[in-house]
Write an enzyme that holds these catalytic residues in place. Structure first.
Site, mmCIF file in Angstrom:
data_model
loop_
_atom_site.group_PDB
_atom_site.id
_atom_site.type_symbol
_atom_site.label_atom_id
_atom_site.label_comp_id
_atom_site.label_asym_id
_atom_site.label_seq_id
_atom_site.Cartn_x
_atom_site.Cartn_y
_atom_site.Cartn_z
ATOM 1 N N ASN A 152 7.423 -36.049 -18.499
ATOM 2 C CA ASN A 152 8.041 -34.739 -18.698
ATOM 3 C C ASN A 152 9.530 -34.813 -19.069
ATOM 4 O O ASN A 152 10.028 -33.944 -19.764
ATOM 5 C CB ASN A 152 7.821 -33.826 -17.486
ATOM 6 C CG ASN A 152 8.335 -34.417 -16.194
ATOM 7 O OD1 ASN A 152 8.357 -35.633 -16.007
ATOM 8 N ND2 ASN A 152 8.745 -33.570 -15.272
ATOM 9 N N GLY A 227 6.112 -39.239 -10.346
ATOM 10 C CA GLY A 227 4.799 -38.877 -10.884
ATOM 11 C C GLY A 227 3.988 -38.081 -9.887
ATOM 12 O O GLY A 227 4.531 -37.370 -9.040
ATOM 13 N N SER A 228 2.682 -38.245 -9.954
ATOM 14 C CA SER A 228 1.771 -37.400 -9.191
ATOM 15 C C SER A 228 1.705 -37.822 -7.726
ATOM 16 O O SER A 228 1.964 -38.978 -7.368
ATOM 17 C CB SER A 228 0.362 -37.450 -9.789
ATOM 18 O OG SER A 228 -0.253 -38.695 -9.516
ATOM 19 N N GLU A 247 9.265 -39.699 -6.081
ATOM 20 C CA GLU A 247 9.567 -38.305 -6.416
ATOM 21 C C GLU A 247 8.268 -37.732 -6.968
ATOM 22 O O GLU A 247 7.860 -38.045 -8.075
ATOM 23 C CB GLU A 247 10.707 -38.220 -7.432
ATOM 24 C CG GLU A 247 11.369 -36.853 -7.470
ATOM 25 C CD GLU A 247 10.570 -35.843 -8.267
ATOM 26 O OE1 GLU A 247 9.793 -35.091 -7.636
ATOM 27 O OE2 GLU A 247 10.713 -35.801 -9.485
ATOM 28 N N LEU A 248 7.625 -36.882 -6.153
ATOM 29 C CA LEU A 248 6.231 -36.534 -6.399
ATOM 30 C C LEU A 248 6.004 -35.073 -6.783
ATOM 31 O O LEU A 248 4.874 -34.644 -6.902
ATOM 32 C CB LEU A 248 5.388 -36.860 -5.160
ATOM 33 C CG LEU A 248 5.477 -38.313 -4.677
ATOM 34 C CD1 LEU A 248 4.599 -38.531 -3.464
ATOM 35 C CD2 LEU A 248 5.109 -39.280 -5.791
ATOM 36 N N CYS A 281 9.146 -30.665 -12.030
ATOM 37 C CA CYS A 281 8.840 -30.679 -10.593
ATOM 38 C C CYS A 281 9.538 -29.550 -9.848
ATOM 39 O O CYS A 281 9.125 -29.191 -8.745
ATOM 40 C CB CYS A 281 9.263 -32.012 -9.984
ATOM 41 S SG CYS A 281 8.475 -33.429 -10.744
ATOM 42 N N GLU A 375 0.630 -27.853 -7.132
ATOM 43 C CA GLU A 375 1.638 -27.814 -8.187
ATOM 44 C C GLU A 375 0.946 -27.526 -9.511
ATOM 45 O O GLU A 375 0.171 -28.345 -10.013
ATOM 46 C CB GLU A 375 2.392 -29.145 -8.264
ATOM 47 C CG GLU A 375 3.451 -29.173 -9.346
ATOM 48 C CD GLU A 375 4.197 -30.501 -9.411
ATOM 49 O OE1 GLU A 375 5.392 -30.491 -9.717
ATOM 50 O OE2 GLU A 375 3.568 -31.541 -9.152
#
Length: 475
Positions: A152, A227-228, A247-248, A281, A375
């Site tokens: 992203n 990512g996820s 960082e999810l 995010c 999300e």
């Protein structure tokens, strides 16, 4: 169309395969990226391991000058790089140019932090047993970093892996997202101009199914992943002895209180639920509005969202472009349709065309709908009235995520209460949760991850304090 080489220990190479990169808006091929062989990946990891002591000994000015060089070169090639981002990611040029500007700052901030690294001295004679002793404390690298960056923000989130590693004096092996490898490979090109030691960096666009071997490799003791949620926690579980930062993501909440500027709140929430096609995010997904201003606020918000310029990301006026793929847009469509079937109302949007999903506002979303709990990672938000600050903050916290939240208020008391009570990594007062300054600590709680980005914070994650005690000093 020439294949873009990957970067193996600071030099360009090609392998035995390639990734085809397509433009999400129209599906045309915008480039290809070479894919390394397993032997080449092994060579990159071995090079990172082999250069770790030389990297740690690099003078601070060398690190800082290399980082400043990348910052300057990104600025010189800004329009070219922005168009590369738009080509592979599909985000409108408006946002791609902003991403380039942020990456320029990210490398500049890293250069500044590199120059500020230094030792501290601590007198130990606060206790009689330590008379004549002093501690000399430095931060040293924990070892080479495996950075895994998402699609992203293909340039700036790669920068947030690479720049602090170089500032800290540690090698990095970067695995960019297979859908968007070209921006990260351009960073490799700029880094190769700096004269950093061979092995200091590699950029390897390997498919995702080859990432576990890199995660498992003991020569890469730090893993920095964006990512996820499922993939992030799987990495943490399979590498319990490594230093893993995650960082999810999140489902960002904005709270609108009675003393807010409703026009400003509607404009900011409308735009930043949908910027990057909602693929951020910290995009606004949940909006809680005090009931006393709900009826006045809602039409303002819907009007702002409905007026956003959508369409061709190459048009300078476009604010909302396609998602990264048709499959991503179809998933968003399915979640919205599911919520509507359960009773939600579409106030604007709610339609899909190819990889594009129209900016959407929902009301009356059931509490258990996926659009409320997960999300969405698309241009969709829902709005809900609340009775006061207590209910608003309770709803913000009623989430498995905790990345950032925005609170529109002029009250300093409420601002500090939000900072104290909200279970998130960052609270933005008077604006959306989507605000991020690249030098500030950035990260979340709960399923939003562990650790912090932001140059100083990441350097601390990549390093550890090391103490030397000097004895027999005439203090």
């Amino acid at each position: 169309m020439n294949t873009t080489p990957f970067w193996l220990a600071g030099r360009p190479e090609t392998g035995d395969g390639e990734l085809t990169v397509t433009h999400p808006y129209d599906g045309r091929v915008v480039g290809t990226a070479a894919v390394p062989t397993p032997a080449q990946v092994e060579e990159a990891v071995a090079a990172a391991d082999g250069v770790r002591r030389e990297a740690a000994a690099l003078p601070l000015h060398v690190r800082a000058e290399a980082l400043a060089h990348v910052s300057a070169r990104l600025g010189e090639r800004a329009e070219e790089v922005a168009r590369l981002i738009t080509g592979e990611n599909g985000k409108p040029l408006l946002w791609a140019r902003g991403e380039v500007n942020r990456a320029v700052s990210t490398f500049r901030f890293a250069a500044e932090e590199a120059r500020r690294l230094g030792a501290t001295v601590q007198r130990l004679d606060t206790d009689p047993a330590a008379e004549g002793r002093m501690a000399y404390v430095t931060r040293v690298p924990k070892g080479p970093v495996l950075g895994i960056s998402p699609f992203n923000f293909p340039l700036n989130l790669a920068a947030h892996k690479i720049a602090p590693a170089i500032a800290a004096g540690t090698p990095i092996v970067l695995k960019p997202a297979p859908a968007t490898p070209l921006s990260a490979l351009l960073l490799g090109e700029l880094l190769a101009e700096t004269g950093l030691p061979a092995g200091m960096f590699s950029v390897l666009p390997v498919p995702n199914d080859r990432a576990p071997a890199l995660v498992d490799d003991p020569r890469l003791p730090i893993v920095s992943f964006t990512g996820s949620v499922p993939v992030g926690w799987e990495i943490r579980d399979r590498a319990p002895r490594k230093h893993v930062t995650l960082e999810l993501g999140g489902n960002g909440a904005a709270v609108v209180l009675p003393d807010a500027d409703l026009d400003w709140a509607a404009q900011r929430i409308g735009l930043f639920s949908n910027y990057q096609a909602g693929q951020s995010c910290i995009a606004v997904q949940r909006v809680y509005v005090d009931r006393s201003v709900y009826d006045a606020f809602l039409p303002k918000l819907v009007e702002n969202v409905a007026s956003l310029v959508t369409g061709d990301p190459w048009d300078d006026k476009t604010q909302v472009g396609p998602l990264v793929s048709r499959e991503a847009a179809e998933r968003v469509e399915a979640w919205v349709d599911e919520a509507v079937a359960a009773g939600a109302k579409v106030l604007t949007g709610g339609t899909r065309e190819g990889a594009a999903y129209a900016p959407t506002v929902l009301a009356d979303v059931p509490d258990d709908a996926r659009i409320a709990r997960e999300e969405v990672f698309g241009p969709v938000m829902f709005v809900q009235p609340v009775d006061g600050v207590d209910e608003a903050f309770a709803l913000v916290n009623d989430s498995k995520f905790g990345l950032q939240a925005g609170v529109f208020t002029r009250s300093l008391d409420i601002a500090f209460r939000a900072h104290r009570e909200l279970d998130v990594g960052g609270v933005v007062i008077g604006d959306v949760p989507s605000y991020r300054a690249d030098q500030m600590p950035y990260g979340g709680m709960k399923d939003s991850g562990v650790g912090r980005e932001g140059l100083r914070s990441a350097i601390e994650d990549y390093t550890v304090e090391k103490v030397m005690v000097l004895t027999g000093l005439p203090l």
